[in-house]
Each structure stands twice: as structure tokens, then as C-alpha cells.
Write an enzyme that holds these catalytic residues in place. Structure first.
Site, PDB file in Angstrom:
ATOM      1  N   SER A 193      51.489  37.097  36.591  1.00  0.00           N
ATOM      2  CA  SER A 193      52.173  37.760  37.705  1.00  0.00           C
ATOM      3  C   SER A 193      53.670  37.606  37.473  1.00  0.00           C
ATOM      4  O   SER A 193      54.095  36.682  36.760  1.00  0.00           O
ATOM      5  CB  SER A 193      51.793  37.074  39.021  1.00  0.00           C
ATOM      6  OG  SER A 193      52.713  37.405  40.042  1.00  0.00           O
ATOM      7  N   TYR A 211      50.079  29.814  44.754  1.00  0.00           N
ATOM      8  CA  TYR A 211      49.952  30.973  43.847  1.00  0.00           C
ATOM      9  C   TYR A 211      51.023  30.911  42.761  1.00  0.00           C
ATOM     10  O   TYR A 211      50.732  31.067  41.569  1.00  0.00           O
ATOM     11  CB  TYR A 211      50.080  32.261  44.664  1.00  0.00           C
ATOM     12  CG  TYR A 211      49.856  33.540  43.876  1.00  0.00           C
ATOM     13  CD1 TYR A 211      48.561  34.031  43.672  1.00  0.00           C
ATOM     14  CD2 TYR A 211      50.927  34.262  43.361  1.00  0.00           C
ATOM     15  CE1 TYR A 211      48.360  35.213  42.967  1.00  0.00           C
ATOM     16  CE2 TYR A 211      50.730  35.441  42.658  1.00  0.00           C
ATOM     17  CZ  TYR A 211      49.440  35.910  42.464  1.00  0.00           C
ATOM     18  OH  TYR A 211      49.236  37.083  41.763  1.00  0.00           O
TER      19      TYR A 211
HETATM   20  P1  NAD Z   1      41.808  41.811  43.736  1.00  0.00           P
HETATM   21  O1  NAD Z   1      41.648  40.931  44.918  1.00  0.00           O
HETATM   22  O2  NAD Z   1      41.315  43.208  43.809  1.00  0.00           O
HETATM   23  O3  NAD Z   1      41.161  41.160  42.443  1.00  0.00           O
HETATM   24  C1  NAD Z   1      40.887  39.820  42.275  1.00  0.00           C
HETATM   25  C2  NAD Z   1      39.492  39.710  41.713  1.00  0.00           C
HETATM   26  O4  NAD Z   1      39.191  38.349  41.411  1.00  0.00           O
HETATM   27  C3  NAD Z   1      38.436  40.193  42.725  1.00  0.00           C
HETATM   28  O5  NAD Z   1      37.550  41.106  42.097  1.00  0.00           O
HETATM   29  C4  NAD Z   1      37.717  38.923  43.120  1.00  0.00           C
HETATM   30  O6  NAD Z   1      36.357  39.116  43.434  1.00  0.00           O
HETATM   31  C5  NAD Z   1      37.871  38.122  41.836  1.00  0.00           C
HETATM   32  N1  NAD Z   1      37.650  36.692  42.064  1.00  0.00           N
HETATM   33  C6  NAD Z   1      38.133  35.932  43.075  1.00  0.00           C
HETATM   34  N2  NAD Z   1      37.652  34.675  42.971  1.00  0.00           N
HETATM   35  C7  NAD Z   1      36.854  34.656  41.882  1.00  0.00           C
HETATM   36  C8  NAD Z   1      36.073  33.656  41.262  1.00  0.00           C
HETATM   37  N3  NAD Z   1      36.022  32.412  41.743  1.00  0.00           N
HETATM   38  N4  NAD Z   1      35.365  34.000  40.155  1.00  0.00           N
HETATM   39  C9  NAD Z   1      35.399  35.254  39.647  1.00  0.00           C
HETATM   40  N5  NAD Z   1      36.118  36.225  40.195  1.00  0.00           N
HETATM   41  C10 NAD Z   1      36.847  35.931  41.297  1.00  0.00           C
HETATM   42  O7  NAD Z   1      43.361  41.783  43.394  1.00  0.00           O
HETATM   43  P2  NAD Z   1      44.141  42.272  42.080  1.00  0.00           P
HETATM   44  O8  NAD Z   1      45.485  42.620  42.540  1.00  0.00           O
HETATM   45  O9  NAD Z   1      43.345  43.260  41.334  1.00  0.00           O
HETATM   46  O10 NAD Z   1      44.262  40.908  41.262  1.00  0.00           O
HETATM   47  C11 NAD Z   1      43.848  40.770  39.907  1.00  0.00           C
HETATM   48  C12 NAD Z   1      44.782  39.809  39.200  1.00  0.00           C
HETATM   49  O11 NAD Z   1      46.097  40.386  39.129  1.00  0.00           O
HETATM   50  C13 NAD Z   1      44.956  38.471  39.901  1.00  0.00           C
HETATM   51  O12 NAD Z   1      44.985  37.424  38.937  1.00  0.00           O
HETATM   52  C14 NAD Z   1      46.310  38.591  40.576  1.00  0.00           C
HETATM   53  O13 NAD Z   1      46.941  37.353  40.747  1.00  0.00           O
HETATM   54  C15 NAD Z   1      47.039  39.457  39.560  1.00  0.00           C
HETATM   55  N6  NAD Z   1      48.206  40.157  40.096  1.00  0.00           N
HETATM   56  C16 NAD Z   1      48.093  41.158  40.998  1.00  0.00           C
HETATM   57  C17 NAD Z   1      49.241  41.796  41.463  1.00  0.00           C
HETATM   58  C18 NAD Z   1      49.205  42.940  42.428  1.00  0.00           C
HETATM   59  O14 NAD Z   1      50.272  43.404  42.838  1.00  0.00           O
HETATM   60  N7  NAD Z   1      48.064  43.453  42.809  1.00  0.00           N
HETATM   61  C19 NAD Z   1      50.494  41.388  41.008  1.00  0.00           C
HETATM   62  C20 NAD Z   1      50.578  40.342  40.101  1.00  0.00           C
HETATM   63  C21 NAD Z   1      49.426  39.734  39.649  1.00  0.00           C
END
Ligand code: NAD
Length: 271
Positions: free
Chosen positions: A156, A169
Site C-alpha cells: 500500500s 494497518y
Molecule cells: P477487499 O476487502 O476487497 O479485499 C481484501 C480481501 O482479503 C478480501 O477478499 C477478503 O476476503 C480477503 N481476506 C481477508 N482476510 C483474509 C484471510 N484471513 N485469509 C484470506 N483472505 C482474507 O479490499 P482490496 O482493496 O481489494 O484489498 C486487497 C489488498 O490491497 C489488501 O492487501 C489491501 O491492503 C491492499 N490495498 C488496497 C487499497 C485500496 O485502495 N483498495 C490501497 C492500498 C492497498
């Protein structure tokens, strides 16, 4: 459209964690489009995971869904064991699962702290370790890829940008930066490439309150010099490239995919 043999991830097997939603889905679809067979890992939403698998299959790709909690050692090991048993080996890991449990420092419970570290940091360690074990055991398959394996950690912008109200986080992603770099240093002699993608603001369920209303979206856009909120496809395309031999000399680095969020736009007018 390229034939399956000319696709850049043809004959490769990938695990994408947390792929039943958001960025993970975008990555799973992009890897499958590039020719990889994709294991769509999910935590609890089997229905959504099966939808992703069906979508990939409709487009002519190969995918299966697999339930595992990435913070649980035995479940991670079973996912890798079954993937290797079913598909013969593994070439790509995109360790994408991540959660937020937000609170101010003084209100944050130990449980909120621990859950985020368990999924975002320990989960990355457990998945990367199993992937590396298989990559080292098998070595390079010249006809498949120049690398013995590729590990992509979903980090991130908050591996660099401090984030009040989200210390768990930010600590997990800051920790991930040195986990990724240390793994990259250690695994390079085995021809295993390790990198991170650091998304900025991407429209997914994790942050919907940040873009759902016009007011929230306007405020968020002030942080993004490029003037748009990211889509999961923005990350999917980068992941498919990073996993491919086109990126064979990219190793141990974080690729920011953030529309310029890490340019500190607050300083654009002289600070
Ligand atoms: P999201 O909530 O759609 O995806 C997160 C996924 O992780 C979900 O499918 C959830 O079921 C899964 N998950 C949660 N706990 C889990 C576990 N114990 N075992 C297996 N899977 C698990 O959100 P996203 O935005 O798609 O996030 C995906 C990644 O991207 C994350 O690591 C997040 O930190 C990172 N990220 C997202 C953003 C953003 O703006 N959306 C920005 C920076 C980083």
C-alpha cells in the site's frame, strides 16, 4: 487476441489470495487473461469466489476456488499442497489478502492490532514461505519462465505514508516492505523474483466510505495528482506484467500504482 501458447503467462500456475473481491479479483482475472491457471483463494465468500472462477472460465481461462485463511499456517500449507497436487507446481504467488480494523491509537484494542498484523503481515510470510519452498525445490523451467518463481506482495502507499487512525494497518504495510526486500535479497540466488505493488486509492469494498459519496470522492481526489480514483484493472494489468518475463530484471522493489499519491500533492503549491 493472442493464442494460448503466445500469452505471456502461458503454462504458469498462480495463487492469488483474497481474490473473491476487489483488487484480488482484478489480479486473478488479469493473470488468467495472460494465460495462467489461477487458484482463486477466498476467506469466507465461496459464492463470490465461484463467480470469479466462472467469469474467468467464460473468457476461456482456467481457475479454481480455494478456501483458506492466510493467517493460519495449516490452511496455507494445505492450499499450496493441493494446488501443487492438482496442477503439478506453482509459478506465481500474488499475496493480496488484507484487512483494516481502524481506531485511534488510544482506542485500539489488542485484538484489532493483532488481527491486522496476522492477516496483512503473517499471512504474507506464510504464503511467501510456501511458494519459495516449491520454487526452490523445482528450480527454473526454461520453457516456462526465466525465473524459478515470482512473489508479488500487495502492499500500500501506507508502507511509506504514515496514517493516523490506522497504526495497525500502516505498521503491517511498513513491515511488509522490509519482509519483501529481505526475502528478495535471500531468494535472488534461487532465481526467485520478489516485489510489491503499492496501490493508492482503488475503488474496492475495503475503502468504499472514501469514495462512495461525491463529497468523499472530492476530498479523496485532492490526494491524487492524476485526478482519478484507481480501478482494480489498473492493478491487475501491473500484476500480470510484473509476473511476466517482461519484468525479469525487476526485483526487490515496490511499484507504486497510485496516480501520484506518494508525490505529496499538499506541497504542490509551495507547501
Ligand atoms: P477487499 O476487502 O476487497 O479485499 C481484501 C480481501 O482479503 C478480501 O477478499 C477478503 O476476503 C480477503 N481476506 C481477508 N482476510 C483474509 C484471510 N484471513 N485469509 C484470506 N483472505 C482474507 O479490499 P482490496 O482493496 O481489494 O484489498 C486487497 C489488498 O490491497 C489488501 O492487501 C489491501 O491492503 C491492499 N490495498 C488496497 C487499497 C485500496 O485502495 N483498495 C490501497 C492500498 C492497498
Amino acid at each position: 487476441m493472442a493464442s494460448s501458447s503466445t500469452k505471456r503467462l502461458a503454462n504458469q500456475v498462480a495463487i492469488v489470495t483474497g481474490a473473491s473481491s476487489g483488487i484480488g479479483t482484478g489480479v486473478a482475472v488479469a493473470l488468467a487473461e495472460a494465460g495462467a491457471t489461477v487458484v482463486v483463494n477466498y476467506h469466507s465468500d465461496a459464492e463470490e469466489a465461484e463467480k470469479v472462477v466462472a467469469h474467468i472460465k467464460e473468457k476461456g481461462g482456467k481457475a479454481v476456488a480455494f478456501k483458506a485463511d492466510v493467517s493460519k499456517e495449516n490452511q496455507v500449507q494445505e492450499m499450496f499442497r493441493q494446488t501443487i497436487e492438482q496442477f503439478g507446481t506453482l509459478h506465481i504467488l500474488v499475496a493480496n489478502s488484507g484487512i483494516q480494523q481502524d481506531a485511534t491509537l488510544v482506542d485500539m484494542t489488542l485484538d484489532q492490532w493483532q488481527k491486522v498484523i496476522d492477516v496483512n503481515l503473517t499471512g504474507q510470510f506464510l504464503c511467501a514461505r510456501e511458494a519459495a519452498r516449491e520454487f526452490i525445490k523445482r528450480g527454473v523451467q526454461q520453457d516456462v519462465s526465466r525465473a524459478a518463481g515470482k512473489i508479488i506482495c500487495m502492499s500500500s502507499v501506507h508502507e511509506t505514508i504514515p496514517w493516523a487512525g490506522h497504526v495497525n494497518y500502516a505498521a503491517s504495510k511498513g513491515g511488509l516492505m522490509l519482509l519483501m526486500k529481505s526475502m528478495a535479497q535471500e531468494l535472488a540466488p534461487h532465481k526467485i523474483r520478489v516485489n510489491s505493488i503499492a496501490p493508492g486509492a482503488i475503488k474496492t469494498p475495503i475503502n468504499n466510505e472514501a469514495w462512495e459519496t461525491p463529497d468523499a470522492a472530492r476530498k479523496l481526489l485532492e490526494l491524487i495528482p492524476y485526478g482519478r480514483i484507481g480501478e482494480v484493472e489498473d492493478i491487475g494489468r501491473v500484476a500480470a506484467w510484473l509476473a511476466s518475463d517482461e519484468a525479469d530484471y525487476v526485483h526487490g522493489t515496490t511499484l507504486y500504482v497510485d496516480g501520484g499519491m506518494t508525490l505529496y500533492p499538499g506541497f504542490a503549491d509551495n507547501g
